[in-house]
Design an enzyme around this catalytic site. Sequence first.
Site, PDB file in Angstrom:
ATOM      1  N   GLY A  55      -7.997  -8.220  -3.966  1.00 34.95           N
ATOM      2  CA  GLY A  55      -7.564  -8.538  -2.597  1.00 34.95           C
ATOM      3  C   GLY A  55      -7.368  -7.226  -1.848  1.00 34.95           C
ATOM      4  O   GLY A  55      -7.935  -6.195  -2.222  1.00 34.95           O
ATOM      5  N   ARG A  56      -6.534  -7.254  -0.819  1.00 36.39           N
ATOM      6  CA  ARG A  56      -6.364  -6.061   0.021  1.00 36.39           C
ATOM      7  C   ARG A  56      -5.875  -4.858  -0.795  1.00 36.39           C
ATOM      8  O   ARG A  56      -6.414  -3.761  -0.700  1.00 36.39           O
ATOM      9  CB  ARG A  56      -5.341  -6.329   1.122  1.00 36.39           C
ATOM     10  CG  ARG A  56      -5.728  -7.402   2.100  1.00 36.39           C
ATOM     11  CD  ARG A  56      -4.569  -7.598   3.076  1.00 36.39           C
ATOM     12  NE  ARG A  56      -4.792  -8.694   3.970  1.00 36.39           N
ATOM     13  CZ  ARG A  56      -4.528  -9.972   3.675  1.00 36.39           C
ATOM     14  NH1 ARG A  56      -4.044 -10.306   2.496  1.00 36.39           N
ATOM     15  NH2 ARG A  56      -4.755 -10.917   4.568  1.00 36.39           N
ATOM     16  N   ILE A  57      -4.817  -5.069  -1.603  1.00 39.32           N
ATOM     17  CA  ILE A  57      -4.204  -3.936  -2.309  1.00 39.32           C
ATOM     18  C   ILE A  57      -5.124  -3.457  -3.438  1.00 39.32           C
ATOM     19  O   ILE A  57      -5.330  -2.255  -3.622  1.00 39.32           O
ATOM     20  CB  ILE A  57      -2.797  -4.319  -2.832  1.00 39.32           C
ATOM     21  CG1 ILE A  57      -1.889  -4.700  -1.657  1.00 39.32           C
ATOM     22  CG2 ILE A  57      -2.182  -3.173  -3.637  1.00 39.32           C
ATOM     23  CD1 ILE A  57      -0.553  -5.336  -2.047  1.00 39.32           C
ATOM     24  N   ARG A  99     -11.800 -14.366  -7.396  1.00 39.52           N
ATOM     25  CA  ARG A  99     -12.365 -15.717  -7.395  1.00 39.52           C
ATOM     26  C   ARG A  99     -13.790 -15.717  -6.854  1.00 39.52           C
ATOM     27  O   ARG A  99     -14.618 -16.501  -7.255  1.00 39.52           O
ATOM     28  CB  ARG A  99     -11.469 -16.663  -6.591  1.00 39.52           C
ATOM     29  CG  ARG A  99     -10.393 -17.277  -7.483  1.00 39.52           C
ATOM     30  CD  ARG A  99      -9.367 -17.983  -6.683  1.00 39.52           C
ATOM     31  NE  ARG A  99      -8.684 -17.037  -5.798  1.00 39.52           N
ATOM     32  CZ  ARG A  99      -7.594 -17.316  -5.099  1.00 39.52           C
ATOM     33  NH1 ARG A  99      -7.076 -18.503  -5.157  1.00 39.52           N
ATOM     34  NH2 ARG A  99      -7.032 -16.412  -4.340  1.00 39.52           N
ATOM     35  N   ARG A 113       3.097  -8.724  -9.992  1.00 44.40           N
ATOM     36  CA  ARG A 113       4.290  -9.485 -10.378  1.00 44.40           C
ATOM     37  C   ARG A 113       4.484  -9.344 -11.887  1.00 44.40           C
ATOM     38  O   ARG A 113       3.520  -9.444 -12.662  1.00 44.40           O
ATOM     39  CB  ARG A 113       4.138 -10.971 -10.023  1.00 44.40           C
ATOM     40  CG  ARG A 113       4.281 -11.281  -8.523  1.00 44.40           C
ATOM     41  CD  ARG A 113       5.702 -11.042  -8.013  1.00 44.40           C
ATOM     42  NE  ARG A 113       5.849 -11.287  -6.578  1.00 44.40           N
ATOM     43  CZ  ARG A 113       5.705 -10.371  -5.618  1.00 44.40           C
ATOM     44  NH1 ARG A 113       5.388  -9.115  -5.925  1.00 44.40           N
ATOM     45  NH2 ARG A 113       5.880 -10.691  -4.350  1.00 44.40           N
ATOM     46  N   GLU A 165      13.111  -9.633 -13.390  1.00 47.31           N
ATOM     47  CA  GLU A 165      13.629  -8.598 -12.498  1.00 47.31           C
ATOM     48  C   GLU A 165      15.041  -8.957 -12.063  1.00 47.31           C
ATOM     49  O   GLU A 165      15.256 -10.106 -11.693  1.00 47.31           O
ATOM     50  CB  GLU A 165      12.740  -8.465 -11.252  1.00 47.31           C
ATOM     51  CG  GLU A 165      11.605  -7.513 -11.492  1.00 47.31           C
ATOM     52  CD  GLU A 165      10.679  -7.358 -10.287  1.00 47.31           C
ATOM     53  OE1 GLU A 165      11.147  -7.506  -9.151  1.00 47.31           O
ATOM     54  OE2 GLU A 165       9.496  -7.090 -10.525  1.00 47.31           O
ATOM     55  N   HIS A 174      10.409  -2.066  -8.554  1.00 47.95           N
ATOM     56  CA  HIS A 174       9.702  -2.859  -7.524  1.00 47.95           C
ATOM     57  C   HIS A 174       9.800  -2.197  -6.133  1.00 47.95           C
ATOM     58  O   HIS A 174      10.404  -2.754  -5.219  1.00 47.95           O
ATOM     59  CB  HIS A 174      10.240  -4.299  -7.488  1.00 47.95           C
ATOM     60  CG  HIS A 174       9.211  -5.272  -6.966  1.00 47.95           C
ATOM     61  ND1 HIS A 174       9.146  -6.578  -7.355  1.00 47.95           N
ATOM     62  CD2 HIS A 174       8.195  -5.115  -6.064  1.00 47.95           C
ATOM     63  CE1 HIS A 174       8.159  -7.193  -6.736  1.00 47.95           C
ATOM     64  NE2 HIS A 174       7.559  -6.318  -5.942  1.00 47.95           N
ATOM     65  N   ILE A 175       9.168  -1.016  -6.035  1.00 47.19           N
ATOM     66  CA  ILE A 175       9.260  -0.255  -4.778  1.00 47.19           C
ATOM     67  C   ILE A 175       7.898  -0.103  -4.105  1.00 47.19           C
ATOM     68  O   ILE A 175       7.703   0.786  -3.272  1.00 47.19           O
ATOM     69  CB  ILE A 175       9.893   1.144  -5.019  1.00 47.19           C
ATOM     70  CG1 ILE A 175       9.106   1.937  -6.097  1.00 47.19           C
ATOM     71  CG2 ILE A 175      11.356   1.002  -5.418  1.00 47.19           C
ATOM     72  CD1 ILE A 175       9.484   3.406  -6.170  1.00 47.19           C
TER      73      ILE A 175
HETATM   74  C1  DGY Z   1       5.111  -7.755  -2.108  1.00 44.79           C
HETATM   75  O1  DGY Z   1       5.424  -7.520  -0.926  1.00 44.79           O
HETATM   76  O2  DGY Z   1       4.833  -8.883  -2.510  1.00 44.79           O
HETATM   77  C2  DGY Z   1       4.976  -6.663  -3.112  1.00 44.79           C
HETATM   78  O3  DGY Z   1       5.662  -6.969  -4.246  1.00 44.79           O
HETATM   79  C3  DGY Z   1       5.194  -5.279  -2.570  1.00 44.79           C
HETATM   80  O4  DGY Z   1       5.465  -4.383  -3.581  1.00 44.79           O
END
Ligand code: DGY
Length: 322
Positions: free
Chosen positions: A153-155, A176, A236, A265, A284-285
């Site tokens: 996807g984008r990231i 997909r 995730r 988490e 989670h940063i």
């Molecule tokens: C989100 O925004 O879903 C991501 O976890 C960013 O790290």
Amino acid sequence: MSNVLITKEIPSTAKNYLEEKGHKVKIACGFEDNKALLEEAKKVDALITMLSDKIDQDFLSHAKNLKVISNYAVGHNNIDSNFATKLGIAIGNTPDVLTNATAELAMTLLFAVARNAKSAMRNVSEGKWQGWEPMGFHGVELNAKTIGIVGAGRIGQAMAKMCHHGLNMNILYTARSKKTEFEKQTKAQHVDFENLLSQSDIVSVHCPLTEQTELLFNDWAFKKMKKGSIFINTARGEVHDEGALYDALKSAHLFGAGLDVTNPEPMSPNSKLLELDSAIIFPHIGSATVKAREEMALVCAKNVDLGLQNKPLVGDVNNIYS
Ligand code: DGY
């Protein structure tokens, strides 16, 4: 005038925007539990939620006044959007504005793991640095390696571009559907999951958490990965099995792992992964840059305002007004 609840403090851009549009905004400092959040949510028309707020069927059925929920994240697995759609509640997220921040964080983890940053930093901070060391801290050179992007996807695509254009890497990906433009830009190859695992020197996770991706990285998957390869997860934590990852690192089958997300988490301070120098873990940063967080706040506020007017959101998860 509509009432909006922001469940935790976010940049003031959101509150300012909503107040300018005539809404009444309350900012909470998080909630002790979901029940406490629900009690407040019952009183408002819109919520800006964090990815840690669990908005399930029970919650949605009881928060009768809600018209829009705007998640301060791109991932929205914390919200049952299908059920929200049935109830006519618009769900928003924050795509695009955090793409670079999160991809850069994935690269940070990759570089840190490849060059043994955890043990090297400990060596200095614990006063063990004796002098230049010819035989210590030998890491992995990343240039021209093969990276497997799980979820282009984008990231995922942004990270692949950095790896291809910056480090001359070969790109494999699962998604997909085939991404023709992405393939042109990076010479990426669409492969199946098993081939991606067995051919990649680095595997980087960017897929959403769904029933299909939950625990996708189990014992089998880690064993399929190349010996000496690197695992990165900025998506995730529930996508990987922590015990299986520990085994793969402890046995040195994997060279290292970089995690921005854990399962659960926050991570337990007793997690065995914390004992390993080969595991570098961030809290989670991914989206935590000043720019991304400011822009996320604005997108969230716009989503709320648009949803309250029955208009399509900027980051529209369930498209109920389009
Ligand atoms: C989100 O925004 O879903 C991501 O976890 C960013 O790290």
